[in-house]
Design a protein around this motif. Sequence first.
Motif, PDB file in Angstrom:
ATOM      1  N   ALA A 194      -1.751   4.780   5.572  1.00  0.00           N
ATOM      2  CA  ALA A 194      -1.000   4.148   6.658  1.00  0.00           C
ATOM      3  C   ALA A 194       0.307   3.660   6.052  1.00  0.00           C
ATOM      4  O   ALA A 194       0.295   2.889   5.092  1.00  0.00           O
ATOM      5  CB  ALA A 194      -1.779   2.998   7.268  1.00  0.00           C
ATOM      6  N   TYR A 195       1.425   4.100   6.594  1.00  0.00           N
ATOM      7  CA  TYR A 195       2.737   3.852   5.982  1.00  0.00           C
ATOM      8  C   TYR A 195       3.469   2.706   6.670  1.00  0.00           C
ATOM      9  O   TYR A 195       3.358   2.482   7.875  1.00  0.00           O
ATOM     10  CB  TYR A 195       3.585   5.124   6.015  1.00  0.00           C
ATOM     11  CG  TYR A 195       3.121   6.116   4.979  1.00  0.00           C
ATOM     12  CD1 TYR A 195       3.688   6.133   3.715  1.00  0.00           C
ATOM     13  CD2 TYR A 195       2.074   6.988   5.250  1.00  0.00           C
ATOM     14  CE1 TYR A 195       3.234   7.013   2.741  1.00  0.00           C
ATOM     15  CE2 TYR A 195       1.616   7.871   4.284  1.00  0.00           C
ATOM     16  CZ  TYR A 195       2.199   7.867   3.032  1.00  0.00           C
ATOM     17  OH  TYR A 195       1.734   8.729   2.066  1.00  0.00           O
ATOM     18  N   MET A 196       4.228   1.983   5.839  1.00  0.00           N
ATOM     19  CA  MET A 196       5.083   0.900   6.310  1.00  0.00           C
ATOM     20  C   MET A 196       6.436   1.018   5.619  1.00  0.00           C
ATOM     21  O   MET A 196       6.509   1.381   4.439  1.00  0.00           O
ATOM     22  CB  MET A 196       4.455  -0.457   5.994  1.00  0.00           C
ATOM     23  CG  MET A 196       3.222  -0.787   6.834  1.00  0.00           C
ATOM     24  SD  MET A 196       3.638  -1.075   8.577  1.00  0.00           S
ATOM     25  CE  MET A 196       4.621  -2.561   8.451  1.00  0.00           C
ATOM     26  N   PRO A 197       7.537   0.678   6.322  1.00  0.00           N
ATOM     27  CA  PRO A 197       8.869   0.834   5.733  1.00  0.00           C
ATOM     28  C   PRO A 197       9.168  -0.208   4.665  1.00  0.00           C
ATOM     29  O   PRO A 197       8.784  -1.376   4.779  1.00  0.00           O
ATOM     30  CB  PRO A 197       9.813   0.647   6.931  1.00  0.00           C
ATOM     31  CG  PRO A 197       8.960   0.791   8.144  1.00  0.00           C
ATOM     32  CD  PRO A 197       7.609   0.318   7.749  1.00  0.00           C
ATOM     33  N   VAL A 198       9.896   0.211   3.644  1.00  0.00           N
ATOM     34  CA  VAL A 198      10.348  -0.732   2.621  1.00  0.00           C
ATOM     35  C   VAL A 198      11.258  -1.789   3.247  1.00  0.00           C
ATOM     36  O   VAL A 198      11.255  -2.953   2.820  1.00  0.00           O
ATOM     37  CB  VAL A 198      11.048   0.012   1.459  1.00  0.00           C
ATOM     38  CG1 VAL A 198      12.355   0.654   1.901  1.00  0.00           C
ATOM     39  CG2 VAL A 198      11.277  -0.917   0.274  1.00  0.00           C
ATOM     40  N   GLN A 199      12.017  -1.425   4.265  1.00  0.00           N
ATOM     41  CA  GLN A 199      12.909  -2.394   4.912  1.00  0.00           C
ATOM     42  C   GLN A 199      12.127  -3.528   5.562  1.00  0.00           C
ATOM     43  O   GLN A 199      12.512  -4.708   5.476  1.00  0.00           O
ATOM     44  CB  GLN A 199      13.787  -1.712   5.958  1.00  0.00           C
ATOM     45  CG  GLN A 199      14.722  -2.678   6.687  1.00  0.00           C
ATOM     46  CD  GLN A 199      15.645  -1.988   7.664  1.00  0.00           C
ATOM     47  OE1 GLN A 199      15.981  -0.819   7.481  1.00  0.00           O
ATOM     48  NE2 GLN A 199      16.057  -2.675   8.705  1.00  0.00           N
ATOM     49  N   THR A 200      11.030  -3.210   6.208  1.00  0.00           N
ATOM     50  CA  THR A 200      10.220  -4.251   6.845  1.00  0.00           C
ATOM     51  C   THR A 200       9.591  -5.157   5.806  1.00  0.00           C
ATOM     52  O   THR A 200       9.435  -6.366   6.030  1.00  0.00           O
ATOM     53  CB  THR A 200       9.151  -3.623   7.753  1.00  0.00           C
ATOM     54  OG1 THR A 200       9.774  -2.714   8.671  1.00  0.00           O
ATOM     55  CG2 THR A 200       8.401  -4.676   8.546  1.00  0.00           C
ATOM     56  N   LEU A 201       9.242  -4.606   4.650  1.00  0.00           N
ATOM     57  CA  LEU A 201       8.754  -5.426   3.536  1.00  0.00           C
ATOM     58  C   LEU A 201       9.805  -6.452   3.134  1.00  0.00           C
ATOM     59  O   LEU A 201       9.504  -7.644   2.956  1.00  0.00           O
ATOM     60  CB  LEU A 201       8.408  -4.525   2.348  1.00  0.00           C
ATOM     61  CG  LEU A 201       8.068  -5.224   1.029  1.00  0.00           C
ATOM     62  CD1 LEU A 201       6.820  -6.082   1.164  1.00  0.00           C
ATOM     63  CD2 LEU A 201       7.892  -4.195  -0.087  1.00  0.00           C
ATOM     64  N   ILE A 202      11.038  -6.013   3.004  1.00  0.00           N
ATOM     65  CA  ILE A 202      12.137  -6.910   2.619  1.00  0.00           C
ATOM     66  C   ILE A 202      12.364  -7.957   3.703  1.00  0.00           C
ATOM     67  O   ILE A 202      12.472  -9.160   3.417  1.00  0.00           O
ATOM     68  CB  ILE A 202      13.422  -6.094   2.362  1.00  0.00           C
ATOM     69  CG1 ILE A 202      13.228  -5.158   1.163  1.00  0.00           C
ATOM     70  CG2 ILE A 202      14.612  -7.020   2.128  1.00  0.00           C
ATOM     71  CD1 ILE A 202      14.306  -4.088   1.045  1.00  0.00           C
ATOM     72  N   GLU A 203      12.435  -7.518   4.943  1.00  0.00           N
ATOM     73  CA  GLU A 203      12.773  -8.443   6.031  1.00  0.00           C
ATOM     74  C   GLU A 203      11.678  -9.475   6.277  1.00  0.00           C
ATOM     75  O   GLU A 203      11.973 -10.652   6.529  1.00  0.00           O
ATOM     76  CB  GLU A 203      13.100  -7.659   7.302  1.00  0.00           C
ATOM     77  CG  GLU A 203      14.401  -6.875   7.167  1.00  0.00           C
ATOM     78  CD  GLU A 203      14.856  -6.239   8.465  1.00  0.00           C
ATOM     79  OE1 GLU A 203      16.075  -6.255   8.722  1.00  0.00           O
ATOM     80  OE2 GLU A 203      14.007  -5.722   9.210  1.00  0.00           O
TER      81      GLU A 203
ATOM     82  N   PHE B   4       0.833  -1.198   0.000  1.00  0.00           N
ATOM     83  CA  PHE B   4       0.000   0.000   0.000  1.00  0.00           C
ATOM     84  C   PHE B   4       0.873   1.256   0.000  1.00  0.00           C
ATOM     85  O   PHE B   4       1.227   1.770  -1.053  1.00  0.00           O
ATOM     86  CB  PHE B   4      -0.972  -0.029   1.192  1.00  0.00           C
ATOM     87  CG  PHE B   4      -2.118  -0.978   0.994  1.00  0.00           C
ATOM     88  CD1 PHE B   4      -3.367  -0.515   0.612  1.00  0.00           C
ATOM     89  CD2 PHE B   4      -1.937  -2.345   1.159  1.00  0.00           C
ATOM     90  CE1 PHE B   4      -4.425  -1.388   0.395  1.00  0.00           C
ATOM     91  CE2 PHE B   4      -2.986  -3.231   0.956  1.00  0.00           C
ATOM     92  CZ  PHE B   4      -4.233  -2.751   0.568  1.00  0.00           C
ATOM     93  N   ASN B   5       1.274   1.746   1.159  1.00  0.00           N
ATOM     94  CA  ASN B   5       2.003   3.015   1.256  1.00  0.00           C
ATOM     95  C   ASN B   5       3.369   2.764   1.886  1.00  0.00           C
ATOM     96  O   ASN B   5       3.447   2.392   3.061  1.00  0.00           O
ATOM     97  CB  ASN B   5       1.210   4.017   2.097  1.00  0.00           C
ATOM     98  CG  ASN B   5      -0.237   4.136   1.635  1.00  0.00           C
ATOM     99  OD1 ASN B   5      -0.519   4.682   0.577  1.00  0.00           O
ATOM    100  ND2 ASN B   5      -1.154   3.606   2.437  1.00  0.00           N
ATOM    101  N   LEU B   6       4.416   2.991   1.114  1.00  0.00           N
ATOM    102  CA  LEU B   6       5.775   2.707   1.569  1.00  0.00           C
ATOM    103  C   LEU B   6       6.493   3.975   2.014  1.00  0.00           C
ATOM    104  O   LEU B   6       6.216   5.076   1.525  1.00  0.00           O
ATOM    105  CB  LEU B   6       6.597   2.073   0.444  1.00  0.00           C
ATOM    106  CG  LEU B   6       6.398   0.591   0.121  1.00  0.00           C
ATOM    107  CD1 LEU B   6       7.364   0.190  -0.991  1.00  0.00           C
ATOM    108  CD2 LEU B   6       6.582  -0.279   1.345  1.00  0.00           C
ATOM    109  N   SER B   7       7.465   3.764   2.893  1.00  0.00           N
ATOM    110  CA  SER B   7       8.382   4.835   3.283  1.00  0.00           C
ATOM    111  C   SER B   7       9.794   4.281   3.240  1.00  0.00           C
ATOM    112  O   SER B   7      10.005   3.081   3.117  1.00  0.00           O
ATOM    113  CB  SER B   7       8.062   5.307   4.709  1.00  0.00           C
ATOM    114  OG  SER B   7       8.363   4.271   5.647  1.00  0.00           O
TER     115      SER B   7
END
Length: 329
Positions: A224-233, A185-188
């Motif tokens: 609602a934002y979520m980090p690109v790093q958490t997506l990868i991990e 959805f919404n990345l940071s």
Amino acid sequence: MGPFFPFNSALVEQLRSSETRYFIVGAGGWIGRACAEYLASVLGEAALERVFLFGSSARTLCTNTGVRLPVLELGHATDMHLLPGRPTVVLHCAFLTMDKVGGMSAEDYVARNLKIRRQTADLMKMCGATGVAVLSSGAVYDFLSPRPGRPADANLYGRLKFEDECYFAGIADALGANYLCPRVFNLSGPYINKPETYALASFILDALQGRAINIRANRPVMRAYMPVQTLIETSLSLLAAGRSPGVFDYAGGAEIEVGALAQLVIDVIGSSARIERPELDATLATDRYIGNGDFLAAVMGECGMVMRDVRDQVLDTTAYLRAQEGTAA
């Protein structure tokens, strides 16, 4: 580590002790580049033998850690002799994004994405992928259940993403590979490209320059934002554990209205920027692009990951964009 926040230590240990190869398709885009940088940071020089990048053209990516990784042309990937024999995860991040829809005919847009689909499938088959991660989008819901006021090109993008989800699920099943497909959805966070096309990044750039932050929406807009790093991990953790969850929403951050987000950006940066926005029309429905974060929250809990709050995400993204501005200067 560069522009990332602290890595998940359990995952780092798993990645370093594994022999798995990582094929990243779409290394020039935001998520693909972030994946390459993350793996290069974790693996160091070993990334030269374990991380293979594919893009629209051949070139070299000099990572933040100084590891220089060749980017191979996706169209010629099957000319290589990267034969099966080692566990291989394919991270498929390549797609012509929504901002391209308006710049070409719908037929051309569809044809170019179908070509990427076929070439990526050929790569998966050639290398004998044991794990497949396909990065999808919350825009799938624009196709399945269109939001009021959304443009037709968003529905086309969502349709193609949905077709990719189903197609690559079939490819993974035929290969006996683990399959996951997060709908983003919404990345940071770092390595964002085309920042002017994303609300958070464009707000930050305006605030850094002291320009007015212009919000055109006259209805409430919730994100609602979520980090690109958490997506990868989370993706790498699921695949390392041999899990195959299929499609899920990559979502779960705290909800925030874009006007409040713009003000948070101004406050965090200490900017003199002002917000310009038309008066809200109370008769208009709220634009919500949020997703269901229940599955992701469970995965993060199992892996010992902590949800990063929106203020920290603004700080992370600002630090990267500020560094990029300094580099460009």
